[in-house]
Design a protein around this motif. Structure first.
Motif, PDB file in Angstrom:
ATOM      1  N   LEU A 114      52.336  31.236  48.311  1.00 49.74           N
ATOM      2  CA  LEU A 114      52.004  29.731  49.043  1.00 49.74           C
ATOM      3  C   LEU A 114      50.997  29.202  48.269  1.00 49.74           C
ATOM      4  O   LEU A 114      50.270  29.523  47.489  1.00 49.74           O
ATOM      5  CB  LEU A 114      50.954  30.710  50.366  1.00 49.74           C
ATOM      6  N   PRO A 115      51.185  27.979  48.602  1.00 51.73           N
ATOM      7  CA  PRO A 115      50.249  26.948  48.064  1.00 51.73           C
ATOM      8  C   PRO A 115      48.774  27.362  48.125  1.00 51.73           C
ATOM      9  O   PRO A 115      48.497  27.882  49.203  1.00 51.73           O
ATOM     10  CB  PRO A 115      50.387  25.614  48.756  1.00 51.73           C
ATOM     11  N   ASP A 116      47.972  27.230  47.157  1.00 53.85           N
ATOM     12  CA  ASP A 116      46.484  27.458  47.362  1.00 53.85           C
ATOM     13  C   ASP A 116      46.074  26.916  48.500  1.00 53.85           C
ATOM     14  O   ASP A 116      45.043  27.451  49.403  1.00 53.85           O
ATOM     15  CB  ASP A 116      45.819  27.044  45.975  1.00 53.85           C
ATOM     16  N   GLU A 117      46.186  25.691  48.765  1.00 51.53           N
ATOM     17  CA  GLU A 117      45.637  24.871  49.960  1.00 51.53           C
ATOM     18  C   GLU A 117      46.092  25.570  51.267  1.00 51.53           C
ATOM     19  O   GLU A 117      45.107  25.648  52.136  1.00 51.53           O
ATOM     20  CB  GLU A 117      46.224  23.496  49.810  1.00 51.53           C
ATOM     21  N   LYS A 118      47.150  26.050  51.484  1.00 51.22           N
ATOM     22  CA  LYS A 118      47.634  26.671  52.826  1.00 51.22           C
ATOM     23  C   LYS A 118      47.153  28.019  52.704  1.00 51.22           C
ATOM     24  O   LYS A 118      46.414  28.320  53.625  1.00 51.22           O
ATOM     25  CB  LYS A 118      49.261  26.997  52.569  1.00 51.22           C
ATOM     26  N   VAL A 119      46.755  28.776  51.644  1.00 52.65           N
ATOM     27  CA  VAL A 119      45.985  30.175  51.667  1.00 52.65           C
ATOM     28  C   VAL A 119      44.696  29.746  52.164  1.00 52.65           C
ATOM     29  O   VAL A 119      44.223  30.616  53.161  1.00 52.65           O
ATOM     30  CB  VAL A 119      46.221  30.640  50.409  1.00 52.65           C
ATOM     31  N   GLU A 120      44.047  28.937  51.691  1.00 57.78           N
ATOM     32  CA  GLU A 120      42.749  28.711  52.072  1.00 57.78           C
ATOM     33  C   GLU A 120      42.520  28.322  53.206  1.00 57.78           C
ATOM     34  O   GLU A 120      41.528  28.744  53.951  1.00 57.78           O
ATOM     35  CB  GLU A 120      42.214  27.540  50.895  1.00 57.78           C
ATOM     36  N   LYS A 121      43.570  27.487  54.041  1.00 63.69           N
ATOM     37  CA  LYS A 121      43.123  26.865  55.428  1.00 63.69           C
ATOM     38  C   LYS A 121      43.516  28.289  56.152  1.00 63.69           C
ATOM     39  O   LYS A 121      42.884  28.338  57.144  1.00 63.69           O
ATOM     40  CB  LYS A 121      44.258  26.113  55.617  1.00 63.69           C
ATOM     41  N   GLU A 122      44.454  29.028  55.964  1.00 60.16           N
ATOM     42  CA  GLU A 122      44.763  30.163  56.672  1.00 60.16           C
ATOM     43  C   GLU A 122      43.430  31.228  56.874  1.00 60.16           C
ATOM     44  O   GLU A 122      42.976  31.748  57.769  1.00 60.16           O
ATOM     45  CB  GLU A 122      45.858  31.094  56.128  1.00 60.16           C
ATOM     46  N   ASP A 123      42.880  31.500  55.459  1.00 61.75           N
ATOM     47  CA  ASP A 123      41.642  32.131  55.361  1.00 61.75           C
ATOM     48  C   ASP A 123      40.486  31.531  56.248  1.00 61.75           C
ATOM     49  O   ASP A 123      39.651  32.239  56.756  1.00 61.75           O
ATOM     50  CB  ASP A 123      41.318  32.167  53.932  1.00 61.75           C
ATOM     51  N   ILE A 124      40.351  30.143  56.115  1.00 66.00           N
ATOM     52  CA  ILE A 124      39.250  29.663  57.205  1.00 66.00           C
ATOM     53  C   ILE A 124      39.710  29.908  58.628  1.00 66.00           C
ATOM     54  O   ILE A 124      38.693  30.051  59.212  1.00 66.00           O
ATOM     55  CB  ILE A 124      39.393  28.043  56.765  1.00 66.00           C
ATOM     56  N   ASN A 125      40.921  29.948  59.053  1.00 66.21           N
ATOM     57  CA  ASN A 125      41.310  29.910  60.502  1.00 66.21           C
ATOM     58  C   ASN A 125      40.883  31.310  60.618  1.00 66.21           C
ATOM     59  O   ASN A 125      40.499  31.575  61.950  1.00 66.21           O
ATOM     60  CB  ASN A 125      42.752  29.750  60.664  1.00 66.21           C
ATOM     61  N   ILE A 126      41.236  32.340  59.937  1.00 65.81           N
ATOM     62  CA  ILE A 126      41.065  33.844  59.970  1.00 65.81           C
ATOM     63  C   ILE A 126      39.458  34.039  60.402  1.00 65.81           C
ATOM     64  O   ILE A 126      39.111  34.759  61.281  1.00 65.81           O
ATOM     65  CB  ILE A 126      41.476  34.756  58.807  1.00 65.81           C
ATOM     66  N   ARG A 127      38.506  33.575  59.168  1.00 63.26           N
ATOM     67  CA  ARG A 127      37.228  33.495  59.523  1.00 63.26           C
ATOM     68  C   ARG A 127      36.806  32.708  60.664  1.00 63.26           C
ATOM     69  O   ARG A 127      35.847  33.648  61.460  1.00 63.26           O
ATOM     70  CB  ARG A 127      36.303  32.790  58.264  1.00 63.26           C
ATOM     71  N   GLU A 128      37.302  31.939  60.952  1.00 67.18           N
ATOM     72  CA  GLU A 128      36.767  31.134  62.605  1.00 67.18           C
ATOM     73  C   GLU A 128      37.001  32.009  63.681  1.00 67.18           C
ATOM     74  O   GLU A 128      36.224  32.079  64.508  1.00 67.18           O
ATOM     75  CB  GLU A 128      37.483  29.798  62.609  1.00 67.18           C
ATOM     76  N   GLU A 129      38.272  32.807  63.605  1.00 64.24           N
ATOM     77  CA  GLU A 129      38.534  33.641  64.630  1.00 64.24           C
ATOM     78  C   GLU A 129      37.691  34.943  64.647  1.00 64.24           C
ATOM     79  O   GLU A 129      37.417  35.434  65.929  1.00 64.24           O
ATOM     80  CB  GLU A 129      39.865  33.879  64.509  1.00 64.24           C
ATOM     81  N   GLU A 130      37.270  35.330  63.602  1.00 60.70           N
ATOM     82  CA  GLU A 130      36.321  36.522  63.617  1.00 60.70           C
ATOM     83  C   GLU A 130      35.026  36.078  64.169  1.00 60.70           C
ATOM     84  O   GLU A 130      34.160  36.776  64.534  1.00 60.70           O
ATOM     85  CB  GLU A 130      36.307  37.097  62.045  1.00 60.70           C
ATOM     86  N   LYS A 131      34.586  34.802  63.921  1.00 59.93           N
ATOM     87  CA  LYS A 131      33.243  34.315  64.417  1.00 59.93           C
ATOM     88  C   LYS A 131      33.086  34.129  66.013  1.00 59.93           C
ATOM     89  O   LYS A 131      32.233  34.218  66.518  1.00 59.93           O
ATOM     90  CB  LYS A 131      32.925  33.232  63.833  1.00 59.93           C
ATOM     91  N   LYS A 132      34.327  34.062  66.634  1.00 61.07           N
ATOM     92  CA  LYS A 132      34.016  33.426  67.933  1.00 61.07           C
ATOM     93  C   LYS A 132      33.814  34.621  68.848  1.00 61.07           C
ATOM     94  O   LYS A 132      33.820  35.851  68.326  1.00 61.07           O
ATOM     95  CB  LYS A 132      35.682  33.154  68.419  1.00 61.07           C
ATOM     96  N   PRO A 133      32.922  34.385  69.820  1.00 57.32           N
ATOM     97  CA  PRO A 133      32.617  35.544  70.808  1.00 57.32           C
ATOM     98  C   PRO A 133      33.805  36.582  71.301  1.00 57.32           C
ATOM     99  O   PRO A 133      34.889  35.989  71.369  1.00 57.32           O
ATOM    100  CB  PRO A 133      31.935  34.804  71.718  1.00 57.32           C
ATOM    101  N   SER A 134      33.149  37.663  71.368  1.00 60.69           N
ATOM    102  CA  SER A 134      34.281  38.730  71.409  1.00 60.69           C
ATOM    103  C   SER A 134      34.840  38.721  72.950  1.00 60.69           C
ATOM    104  O   SER A 134      35.860  39.375  73.241  1.00 60.69           O
ATOM    105  CB  SER A 134      33.671  40.028  71.304  1.00 60.69           C
ATOM    106  N   GLU A 135      34.029  38.157  73.758  1.00 64.23           N
ATOM    107  CA  GLU A 135      34.680  37.782  75.238  1.00 64.23           C
ATOM    108  C   GLU A 135      34.370  36.445  75.721  1.00 64.23           C
ATOM    109  O   GLU A 135      33.609  35.504  75.065  1.00 64.23           O
ATOM    110  CB  GLU A 135      33.831  38.892  76.054  1.00 64.23           C
TER     111      GLU A 135
END
Length: 230
Positions: free
Chosen positions: A88-109
């Motif tokens: 995958l292009p580096d830009e797309k991979v980086e964007k996906e990693d950011i999205n994953i990190r943001e999802e992990e930061k969101k409140p659990s409920e």
């Protein structure tokens, strides 16, 4: 000269001629032997040179054969591995990693608030139940980069910001903070009092049964401002 002396001289001459003849024959034989030897040596040298050329050619053939076998082995290995997958292009991979990190930061409920203007009455004793058909909140909190609201909320109409577009039932809601989210106290004609997030939370606790209004302004999914108004 006597006959006997003549015979002796003739015999002597014959011997000289015979010896000379024999010597020439020996020289001729020696020369022939030498020529044969030289010829033989030359032939041996030619054979050796020919054998050396043949050996070099055989070595080259063996090298080519080994090289061909190696290439075939590499091709077999590549065929076993199958076609390489495109990264995958580096830009797309980086964007996906950011999205994953943001999802992990969101409140659990809780439920994430959408863009718009939301308001509610601060009455902790109601535990989020409606107050004369108007929503109420009983608690706010901050977790990482999010503000969490406990209770019910009213989303105001975009056109007039006075009428209610819809009411959100008693639940837990959260919204992400902006880098410069504004927290303030607003009352009448006096100038708003700006405060930090922890000061805002502390003041909310002090007026938790006051009936004051909580107003949230959300733009592009992030909290632009939060205020407590009288």
């Amino acid at each position: 000269m006597s006959k006997k002396s003549f015979l002796i001289i003739a015999a002597f001459v014959f011997l000289l001629v015979f010896q000379t003849s024999c010597q020439k024959k020996d020289d001729s034989n020696d020369k022939s032997v030498e020529e044969i030897t030289n010829t033989s040596n030359n032939d041996n040298g030619f054979v050796e040179k020919k054998d050396k050329i043949k050996e070099e050619k055989d070595n080259e053939k063996n090298k080519d054969s080994l090289k061909g076998n190696k290439e075939n082995d590499n091709n077999k290995d590549n065929s076993k591995d199958g076609p390489k997958k495109n990264k995958l292009p580096d830009e797309k991979v980086e964007k996906e990693d950011i999205n994953i990190r943001e999802e992990e930061k969101k409140p659990s409920e809780g439920e994430e608030l959408e863009s718009g203007i939301f308001t509610s009455s601060i009455i902790a004793d109601l535990n989020g139940e409606l107050n004369n058909d108007f929503p109420s909140v009983y608690k706010i909190d901050f977790q990482d980069n999010f503000m969490i609201i406990y209770g019910s909320l009213a989303k105001m109409n975009k056109e007039d910001s006075i009428s209610i577009e819809k009411t959100l039932e008693n639940d837990i809601y959260y919204v992400e903070l902006e880098e410069n989210t504004k927290f303030s106290l607003v009352g009448g004609l006096s100038k708003p009092t700006i405060m930090k997030a922890d000061e805002f939370k502390k003041y909310f606790k002090e007026v938790e049964n006051s009936g004051l209004g909580l107003v949230l302004e959300i733009e592009d999914g992030k909290l632009y401002s939060a205020s407590i108004s009288s």
